[in-house]
Design an enzyme around this catalytic site. Structure first.
Site, PDB file in Angstrom:
ATOM      1  N   ASP A 171      26.852   9.103  34.129  1.00 11.98           N
ATOM      2  CA  ASP A 171      28.035   9.887  34.510  1.00 11.98           C
ATOM      3  C   ASP A 171      27.950  11.284  33.892  1.00 11.98           C
ATOM      4  O   ASP A 171      28.270  12.277  34.533  1.00 11.98           O
ATOM      5  CB  ASP A 171      29.335   9.217  34.024  1.00 11.98           C
ATOM      6  CG  ASP A 171      29.924   8.269  35.070  1.00 11.98           C
ATOM      7  OD1 ASP A 171      29.137   7.669  35.831  1.00 11.98           O
ATOM      8  OD2 ASP A 171      31.165   8.133  35.126  1.00 11.98           O
ATOM      9  N   ASP A 206      24.014   8.701  20.639  1.00 15.54           N
ATOM     10  CA  ASP A 206      24.979   9.778  20.353  1.00 15.54           C
ATOM     11  C   ASP A 206      24.303  11.136  20.435  1.00 15.54           C
ATOM     12  O   ASP A 206      24.840  12.088  21.018  1.00 15.54           O
ATOM     13  CB  ASP A 206      25.681   9.559  18.993  1.00 15.54           C
ATOM     14  CG  ASP A 206      24.721   9.234  17.857  1.00 15.54           C
ATOM     15  OD1 ASP A 206      23.525   8.997  18.112  1.00 15.54           O
ATOM     16  OD2 ASP A 206      25.182   9.229  16.696  1.00 15.54           O
ATOM     17  N   ASP A 243      25.059   3.472  31.941  1.00 15.80           N
ATOM     18  CA  ASP A 243      26.292   3.692  32.699  1.00 15.80           C
ATOM     19  C   ASP A 243      26.950   4.989  32.233  1.00 15.80           C
ATOM     20  O   ASP A 243      27.324   5.841  33.038  1.00 15.80           O
ATOM     21  CB  ASP A 243      27.240   2.505  32.463  1.00 15.80           C
ATOM     22  CG  ASP A 243      28.569   2.677  33.181  1.00 15.80           C
ATOM     23  OD1 ASP A 243      28.551   3.082  34.361  1.00 15.80           O
ATOM     24  OD2 ASP A 243      29.623   2.417  32.558  1.00 15.80           O
ATOM     25  N   TYR A 295      27.093  -6.156  29.471  1.00 11.49           N
ATOM     26  CA  TYR A 295      27.722  -6.456  30.765  1.00 11.49           C
ATOM     27  C   TYR A 295      27.633  -7.949  31.092  1.00 11.49           C
ATOM     28  O   TYR A 295      28.437  -8.478  31.847  1.00 11.49           O
ATOM     29  CB  TYR A 295      27.032  -5.681  31.892  1.00 11.49           C
ATOM     30  CG  TYR A 295      27.546  -4.283  32.110  1.00 11.49           C
ATOM     31  CD1 TYR A 295      27.512  -3.341  31.093  1.00 11.49           C
ATOM     32  CD2 TYR A 295      28.058  -3.905  33.347  1.00 11.49           C
ATOM     33  CE1 TYR A 295      27.966  -2.051  31.311  1.00 11.49           C
ATOM     34  CE2 TYR A 295      28.508  -2.618  33.564  1.00 11.49           C
ATOM     35  CZ  TYR A 295      28.463  -1.697  32.551  1.00 11.49           C
ATOM     36  OH  TYR A 295      28.911  -0.427  32.775  1.00 11.49           O
ATOM     37  N   LYS A 309      20.492   2.634  20.012  1.00 13.39           N
ATOM     38  CA  LYS A 309      21.315   2.845  18.819  1.00 13.39           C
ATOM     39  C   LYS A 309      20.692   1.986  17.713  1.00 13.39           C
ATOM     40  O   LYS A 309      21.336   1.119  17.105  1.00 13.39           O
ATOM     41  CB  LYS A 309      22.775   2.463  19.122  1.00 13.39           C
ATOM     42  CG  LYS A 309      23.769   2.815  18.048  1.00 13.39           C
ATOM     43  CD  LYS A 309      23.998   4.314  17.879  1.00 13.39           C
ATOM     44  CE  LYS A 309      24.909   4.579  16.686  1.00 13.39           C
ATOM     45  NZ  LYS A 309      24.991   6.020  16.337  1.00 13.39           N
TER      46      LYS A 309
HETATM   47  C1  IPM Z   1      28.456   2.084  37.926  1.00 14.21           C
HETATM   48  C2  IPM Z   1      29.871   1.605  37.774  1.00 14.21           C
HETATM   49  C3  IPM Z   1      29.858   0.095  37.553  1.00 14.21           C
HETATM   50  C4  IPM Z   1      29.065  -0.175  36.288  1.00 14.21           C
HETATM   51  C5  IPM Z   1      31.252  -0.566  37.476  1.00 14.21           C
HETATM   52  C6  IPM Z   1      32.108  -0.241  38.674  1.00 14.21           C
HETATM   53  C7  IPM Z   1      31.149  -2.054  37.295  1.00 14.21           C
HETATM   54  O1  IPM Z   1      30.508   2.286  36.736  1.00 14.21           O
HETATM   55  O2  IPM Z   1      27.764   1.592  38.825  1.00 14.21           O
HETATM   56  O3  IPM Z   1      28.054   2.967  37.157  1.00 14.21           O
HETATM   57  O4  IPM Z   1      29.602  -0.063  35.187  1.00 14.21           O
HETATM   58  O5  IPM Z   1      27.874  -0.504  36.418  1.00 14.21           O
HETATM   59 MG    MG Z   2      29.387   3.924  35.971  1.00 16.98          MG
END
Ligand code: IPM
Ligand code: MG
Length: 357
Positions: free
Chosen positions: A251, A223, A247, A142, A191
């Site tokens: 999710d 993975d 990240d 990032y 990884k």
């Molecule tokens: C998160 C989001 C952010 C990230 C984006 C919007 C920059 O996906 O906070 O998980 O990747 O950190």
């Molecule tokens: Mg995110």
């Protein structure tokens, strides 16, 4: 206690969910005799439209002058064609960096009332799971060197994953300490079979592990981790991982709890000030329709009370209220599942939670 909180509404559903969480914080504060001062600042696409840049200096200064920060979400199709360094998302990275928030705590817990909203089979979910993802937040790909150059096949774009021992150690320490306060099992995800930065990550974590003999430490390739999270989420207690893997895996972890609309997060540095935000995005498809689930942001507010202000009882009160409302069967559209009920709007859900408070 007097709490000075900066509000960064951002884009899409950001304004709706931040106002919901602020109302819940306000109510909680008044119940416990605290005073909250909220100051809004511009960020993301909203800031681009108002002042021409995603992260105005005034916003950085305002956050630095506050005790803590509550953020909604940034981004949307309106700003998708802007160059990388002018996009709303750049502001989020910028504010995380400006505030020195290298730790991102993302708890993924299955609420018993939402068991049927989880896409996982009942026998996998069992009596639930409770995972804490510790994501490194100000390093890795990032923030690494990036750009365009002439490559083997012509013009190419590149991004770089880089981690120093210092960065790995400081996130590692946070993860080990968090693990000591929980189930004493820590899994570091990398990884290392391919990436040099992951090999340094793993080596550094192993050195740290020696200082925490009580922690049952393990490594896992990312993975495999993606697979294990849906195969047997209960095997995890605390996960520590890099910015990008965190990240992605957070999710995934959110989805197995039923909805990404439920997951809160705390971004922390060395001081008390943190930034608290839902892990989900700005959901432009439902923005302005009063349909968003405010719970992730409300729970982020609870995390703020707990981590930045040491107000554990107050935080418990909010978490219990959310639980009660869910137990009573109230749902927003994202977690309604096959229920016959009409989903609550964002404001109705907020009111329900405030009523219980
Ligand atoms: C998160 C989001 C952010 C990230 C984006 C919007 C920059 O996906 O906070 O998980 O990747 O950190
Ligand atoms: Mg995110």
């Amino acid at each position: 206690m007097e709490l000075n909180i900066a509000l960064l509404h951002g884009d899409g559903i950001g304004p709706e969910i931040v106002d919901s969480a602020a109302a819940v914080l306000e109510k909680t504060a008044s119940e416990f005799g605290h005073k909250i001062n909220f100051t809004p600042y511009l960020i993301g696409g909203a800031a681009i439209n108002a002042v021409g840049k995603p992260l105005p200096q005034e916003t950085i200064n305002g956050c630095l002058a506050s005790d803590s920060v509550l953020l909604g979400a940034v981004g949307g199709p309106e700003w998708d064609d802007l160059p990388g360094d002018q996009r709303p998302e750049k502001a989020l990275l910028g504010i995380r960096e400006a505030l020195g928030l290298y730790t991102n705590l993302r708890p993924a817990k299955l609420y018993p009332a939402l068991r049927s909203a989880s896409p996982l089979k009942a026998e996998i979910v069992g009596d639930g799971f409770d995972i804490m993802i510790v994501r490194e937040l100000t390093g890795g790909i990032y923030f690494g060197d990036r750009g365009f150059r002439e490559g083997r096949y012509g013009q190419e774009a590149y991004d770089t994953e880089a981690y120093s021992v210092t960065e790995i150690e400081r996130i590692g320490r946070v993860a080990f300490e968090a693990t000591m306060k929980r189930g004493k099992r820590l899994c570091s995800i990398d990884k290392a079979n391919v990436l040099e930065s992951s090999r340094l990550w793993r080596k550094t974590m192993h050195t740290l592990a020696e200082k925490y003999p009580e922690v049952q430490y393990s490594d896992m390739f990312v993975d495999n981790a993606a697979m294990q999270l849906v195969r047997d989420p209960k095997q995890f207690d605390v996960i520590v991982t890099s910015n990008m893997f965190g990240d992605i895996l957070s999710d995934e972890a959110s989805q197995i709890t039923g909805s990404i609309g439920m997951l809160a997060s705390a971004s922390l540095g060395d001081g008390k000030r943190g930034m608290y935000e839902p892990i989900h995005g700005s959901a432009p498809d439902i923005a302005g329709q009063n349909k968003a689930n405010p719970i992730a942001t409300i729970l982020s507010g609870a995390m703020m009370l707990r981590y930045s202000f040491g107000l554990a009882e107050e935080a418990d009160r909010i978490e219990k209220a959310v639980n009660k409302v869910l137990e009573a069967g109230w749902r927003t559209a994202d977690i309604i599942g096959s229920s016959e009920r009409t989903p609550l709007t964002c404001t109705e859900m907020t009111e329900k939670i405030i009523e219980v408070l």
